[in-house]
Design a protein around this motif. Sequence first.
Motif, PDB file in Angstrom:
ATOM      1  N   TRP A 117       0.138 -26.895 116.262  1.00 51.11           N
ATOM      2  CA  TRP A 117      -0.222 -26.576 114.883  1.00 51.11           C
ATOM      3  C   TRP A 117      -1.143 -25.368 114.768  1.00 51.11           C
ATOM      4  CZ3 TRP A 117       1.875 -28.450 110.501  1.00 51.11           C
ATOM      5  CH2 TRP A 117       2.671 -29.584 110.610  1.00 51.11           C
ATOM      6  N   TYR A 118      -1.953 -25.105 115.810  1.00 47.44           N
ATOM      7  CA  TYR A 118      -2.933 -24.028 115.714  1.00 47.44           C
ATOM      8  C   TYR A 118      -2.621 -22.830 116.599  1.00 47.44           C
ATOM      9  CZ  TYR A 118      -5.542 -26.917 112.588  1.00 47.44           C
ATOM     10  OH  TYR A 118      -5.894 -27.659 111.486  1.00 47.44           O
ATOM     11  N   GLY A 119      -1.545 -22.924 117.374  1.00 47.41           N
ATOM     12  CA  GLY A 119      -1.009 -21.738 118.037  1.00 47.41           C
ATOM     13  C   GLY A 119      -1.723 -21.301 119.291  1.00 47.41           C
ATOM     14  N   GLY A 211       5.757 -27.100 103.941  1.00 49.89           N
ATOM     15  CA  GLY A 211       6.397 -27.622 105.139  1.00 49.89           C
ATOM     16  C   GLY A 211       5.663 -27.345 106.434  1.00 49.89           C
ATOM     17  N   LYS A 212       4.525 -26.635 106.360  1.00 52.04           N
ATOM     18  CA  LYS A 212       3.841 -26.266 107.597  1.00 52.04           C
ATOM     19  C   LYS A 212       2.327 -26.219 107.455  1.00 52.04           C
ATOM     20  CE  LYS A 212       4.538 -21.350 106.522  1.00 52.04           C
ATOM     21  NZ  LYS A 212       5.134 -20.077 106.935  1.00 52.04           N
ATOM     22  N   HIS A 213       1.778 -26.780 106.408  1.00 57.64           N
ATOM     23  CA  HIS A 213       0.323 -26.753 106.248  1.00 57.64           C
ATOM     24  C   HIS A 213      -0.326 -27.570 107.359  1.00 57.64           C
ATOM     25  CE1 HIS A 213      -3.690 -27.335 104.598  1.00 57.64           C
ATOM     26  NE2 HIS A 213      -3.438 -26.351 103.749  1.00 57.64           N
ATOM     27  N   ARG A 214      -1.405 -27.028 107.929  1.00 55.02           N
ATOM     28  CA  ARG A 214      -1.985 -27.642 109.126  1.00 55.02           C
ATOM     29  C   ARG A 214      -2.588 -29.018 108.878  1.00 55.02           C
ATOM     30  NH1 ARG A 214      -4.745 -22.087 111.469  1.00 55.02           N
ATOM     31  NH2 ARG A 214      -2.945 -21.387 112.698  1.00 55.02           N
ATOM     32  N   GLU A 218      -3.033 -33.852 110.576  1.00 59.53           N
ATOM     33  CA  GLU A 218      -3.993 -34.938 110.419  1.00 59.53           C
ATOM     34  C   GLU A 218      -3.349 -36.131 109.719  1.00 59.53           C
ATOM     35  OE1 GLU A 218      -7.770 -33.437 108.767  1.00 59.53           O
ATOM     36  OE2 GLU A 218      -7.057 -31.450 109.389  1.00 59.53           O
ATOM     37  N   LEU A 219      -2.493 -35.856 108.739  1.00 60.39           N
ATOM     38  CA  LEU A 219      -1.773 -36.939 108.073  1.00 60.39           C
ATOM     39  C   LEU A 219      -0.874 -37.664 109.064  1.00 60.39           C
ATOM     40  CD1 LEU A 219      -0.778 -35.211 104.703  1.00 60.39           C
ATOM     41  CD2 LEU A 219      -2.828 -36.529 105.227  1.00 60.39           C
TER      42      LEU A 219
END
Length: 350
Positions: A117-119, A211-214, A218-219
């Motif tokens: 998610w954070y690359g 569709g890609k929020h970081r 967490e969800l």
Amino acid sequence: MTDLLNVAILGASGYTGSELVRLLARHPKVALKALTADRKAGQAMADVFPQFAALDLPRLTTIAEVDLAAIDLVFCALPHGTTQQVIADLFAKKPSIKVVDLSADFRLADPEAYATWYGHPHQALELQKDAVFGVSELYRDQIKGAKLVANPGCHSTTSILPLVPLLRERLIEPDLISIVSATGMSGAGRAAKEEMLFSEVSEGVHAYGVGKHRHTAELDQEFDKAAGRTARATFTPLLIPMNRGIYATITATLAAGATAEALHAALEAAYYGEPFVKVLPFGKAPQSRHVRGSNNVQLGVVADRGPDRAIVVSTLDNLVKGASGQAVQNMNLVAGFEATEGLGQLAIFP
């Protein structure tokens, strides 16, 4: 720890940092000993935020200038991707220090999920196992003994609080959840960005990170845990032209035999006695203006026209319960204070 908790805020010149100052300046058991802001080091806090002109606050410094010997607990209000090494350095210099991190750097327990998610790879794996995900109402006991609390995201908190109890009670279908979460402009931070200019965002609403929020990660983490299986909600964030607040409208498909009234009863039971979470009467939806400036969350449950669906609405102030207020609540738990200490502000209305 002494009677007064000596606190440092790293990144005090941003919105979450300044909100920490606002809350902690009147906290009866806290002494603000250090404030950092590398680009504004040397300035008075009132030069950056004039609303603090009446307060006697430490001048802004660099992180390297902070005397950790005088500090019991550190709030890290730094950008994502920068905090892992900073916190590792803090613990290397003073192993007994406590940290509440407002970035996303320690929120995900799975290092592979973090890298996805954070690359980039996690930079402090040895500390991740010690991090407690800081949704105060759900992880109170673990937070009390934590040396590192990973404060959750604002969108995440807004949806986790209403949905985790429903997933735990098997009242909704884990793969049939749709979340539309609208946030105010302060969620984008204080740095100058062309797309955040008034003329770019006023008089309109738009989706972002679709569709890609970081915060989706967490969800996933918390919903999987609550459901006991993979749970993949659809999450769509919206940016709306107001300064503060998050307003999540959640459509859930009911599990066999469940009713919208049962969802409401489950939330009432889950948050009975919680000082900051208010479940409104069945059929009533909350309004974001009624939590603005406070550490409060309001939840509502409404029956949908389809008998197998319900609508759950959740709202909070993204800078308070969605960030700095929850961080102070977590600090209170870590320090052994009452969870409500320093957080009694009522909503600002109108």
